[in-house]
Write a protein that holds these residues in place. Structure first.
Motif, mmCIF file in Angstrom:
data_model
loop_
_atom_site.group_PDB
_atom_site.id
_atom_site.type_symbol
_atom_site.label_atom_id
_atom_site.label_comp_id
_atom_site.label_asym_id
_atom_site.label_seq_id
_atom_site.Cartn_x
_atom_site.Cartn_y
_atom_site.Cartn_z
ATOM 1 N N UNK A 96 19.545 -25.749 -7.305
ATOM 2 C CA UNK A 96 20.654 -26.669 -7.050
ATOM 3 C C UNK A 96 21.370 -26.918 -8.379
ATOM 4 N N UNK A 97 22.616 -27.364 -8.305
ATOM 5 C CA UNK A 97 23.390 -27.580 -9.523
ATOM 6 C C UNK A 97 22.691 -28.472 -10.526
ATOM 7 N N UNK A 98 22.011 -29.527 -10.031
ATOM 8 C CA UNK A 98 21.353 -30.474 -10.938
ATOM 9 C C UNK A 98 20.118 -29.869 -11.593
ATOM 10 N N UNK A 99 19.568 -28.802 -10.999
ATOM 11 C CA UNK A 99 18.372 -28.182 -11.568
ATOM 12 C C UNK A 99 18.690 -27.230 -12.713
ATOM 13 N N UNK A 100 19.948 -26.778 -12.809
ATOM 14 C CA UNK A 100 20.269 -25.790 -13.854
ATOM 15 C C UNK A 100 20.116 -26.370 -15.267
ATOM 16 N N UNK A 101 20.719 -27.511 -15.671
ATOM 17 C CA UNK A 101 21.673 -28.306 -14.910
ATOM 18 C C UNK A 101 23.130 -27.954 -15.236
ATOM 19 N N UNK A 102 23.984 -28.151 -14.215
ATOM 20 C CA UNK A 102 25.433 -28.064 -14.402
ATOM 21 C C UNK A 102 25.931 -29.499 -14.551
ATOM 22 N N UNK A 103 26.226 -29.892 -15.774
ATOM 23 C CA UNK A 103 26.617 -31.278 -16.048
ATOM 24 C C UNK A 103 28.126 -31.451 -15.857
ATOM 25 N N UNK A 104 28.496 -32.490 -15.140
ATOM 26 C CA UNK A 104 29.913 -32.762 -14.860
ATOM 27 C C UNK A 104 30.252 -34.198 -15.265
ATOM 28 N N UNK A 105 31.542 -34.527 -15.138
ATOM 29 C CA UNK A 105 31.915 -35.933 -15.261
ATOM 30 C C UNK A 105 31.570 -36.627 -13.940
ATOM 31 N N UNK A 106 31.949 -37.895 -13.801
ATOM 32 C CA UNK A 106 31.553 -38.623 -12.590
ATOM 33 C C UNK A 106 32.705 -38.813 -11.603
#
Length: 423
Positions: A96-106
């Motif tokens: 999942x994106x959070x496991x990579x993690x792919x960090x984004x803004x909110x």
């Protein structure tokens, strides 16, 4: 050996059988000795279904929970792809994106990627694994799932490719490359073997729907070579370039320096449903343009072509611009309101719906004079009247009546020699 990120769109993973077909493309690359990472969209139609459920549950929902629901579509596809690859004998696991993690803004629902830590992906690929990553999503600074909005899966794939220093990013879709124009309008449209980032960016913004603008912008910024190809091709068929010679199928989107012979015009695009609005006798004071287009921007109205004509006395000006047909009535009301409260001073407003924007695009236009004038002549020869004109270094766009749109595309495609296979 190359390192490749492959991305599969919704139609390429619409069913388990389609996922299996797409997995065969991955297997071919792995068996060729390449390191491969996969990014997937949700199954075709699934995201719309999930959005519908959220809206049914509550009209005024929490955007964070919206993302939690909508992101589940890609999780299903990633898991299924990893299962199918494992069944084929390829070591694989989903991320999942959070496991990579792919960090984004909110900015939930329309988040932007801030950073990707490619350490785990890099290790897995070096060890012969194929990571399968959920596209379209990441994790916010507050540790909540975020989604990236329209075109998010393509953007995810390009960002992952940049993070793992991939040699290229293959975008598998339901078309086999980028064409000189829409083949449904011009059957003689030719598939391009290569196109520059700048040309692709212009074509995407002007109506070509093969790639989303955000992904091309990111690819251009990080020098990630893109390959547009079809997942519906037989994975076991000989790999042939557009000219029929052995090579990589599809269209390579790359830096201009990689293209030896630059065509004067590489493509012709069409965008329908364009409305034209003209403000007459606008008082030409400093900041008037900012007031007009600021008022429209505040309402979320996207403005495209803009032309300004200043009167001889310099006191007033006419400003003409285009908006999507769907935004026409809203734009008129916004400008009328701005005129009523004196934010903008103008004599009258006029406009019409039903225009079409025709554009010719090509990096070769930089070094060739007369492309715009020859475009106007080609349209005049067909009796097509031009309402507005805008140009940039590598494109010329005109607004015409929508009823002449397809005739104009065919005429220009032939005029610039794009019908020929050697074009």
């Amino acid at each position: 050996m190359a390192r490749i990120v492959v991305k599969f769109g919704g139609t390429s993973v619409a069913t388990v059988e389609r996922i299996r077909q797409s997995a065969r493309h991955v297997k071919r690359e792995v068996e060729a000795g390449n390191e491969v990472c996969v990014v997937v969209s949700a199954m075709s139609g699934k995201t719309n279904e999930l959005v519908g459920w959220v809206n049914e549950a509550s009209t005024f929902h929490d955007a964070r929970e919206y993302d939690a629901v909508v992101a589940s579509g890609e999780q299903v596809t990633a898991g299924l792809m990893a299962i199918v690859l494992s069944e084929m004998g390829i070591q694989s696991r989903s991320f999942a994106g959070w496991q990579v993690p792919i960090k984004t803004d909110d900015a939930h629902g329309a988040a932007r990627i801030v950073e990707i830590d490619g350490t785990e992906l890099d290790k897995r690929m070096k060890d012969g694994w194929v990571p399968v990553i959920t596209g379209f999503q990441g994790v916010s600074p507050h540790n909540r799932i975020t989604t990236l909005g329209r075109g998010g899966s393509d953007t995810s794939a390009v960002a992952v490719a940049a993070a793992v220093k991939a040699d290229r990013c293959d975008i598998y879709t339901d078309v086999d490359g980028v064409y000189t124009t829409d083949p449904r309008i011009v059957p003689k449209a030719q598939r391009l073997s290569k196109i520059s980032f700048e040309e692709m960016l212009e074509m995407a913004s002007l109506g070509a729907k093969v790639l989303m603008i955000r992904s091309v912008e990111m690819a251009m910024a990080h020098k990630v070579r893109l390959l547009v190809r079809s997942s519906f091709d037989d994975p076991d068929a000989p790999q042939l370039a557009p000219d029929g010679t052995p090579g990589v199928p599809g269209t390579l989107v790359c830096d201009e320096d990689e293209i030896m012979e630059k065509q004067i015009v590489s493509g012709v695009t069409l965008a329908k449903a364009e409305a034209k609005i003209t403000l007459r006798d606008v008082k030409d004071n400093p900041g008037v343009a900012a007031a007009i287009f600021g008022a429209l921007a505040d309402e979320g109205i996207i403005v495209d072509m803009i032309v300004q004509n200043i009167a001889d006395d310099g006191a007033t000006t006419d400003i003409t611009f285009t908006v999507p047909d769907s935004e026409y009535d809203k734009a008129i009301k916004t400008l009328q309101a701005a005129g009523t409260d004196k934010r903008i001073e103008y004599a009258r407003i006029s406009g019409s719906k039903g225009g079409a924007k025709i554009s010719v695009v090509g990096v070769g236009m930089r070094s060739h004079a007369g492309v715009a004038s020859s475009m106007f002549k080609a349209l005049a020869d067909k009796g097509i009247n031009i309402q507005l004109i805008t140009t940039s270094e590598i494109k010329t766009s005109v607004l015409i009546d929508e009823q002449y749109a397809e005739l104009a595309v065919r005429a220009l495609h032939t005029y610039y020699g794009l019908d020929r296979k050697d074009a």
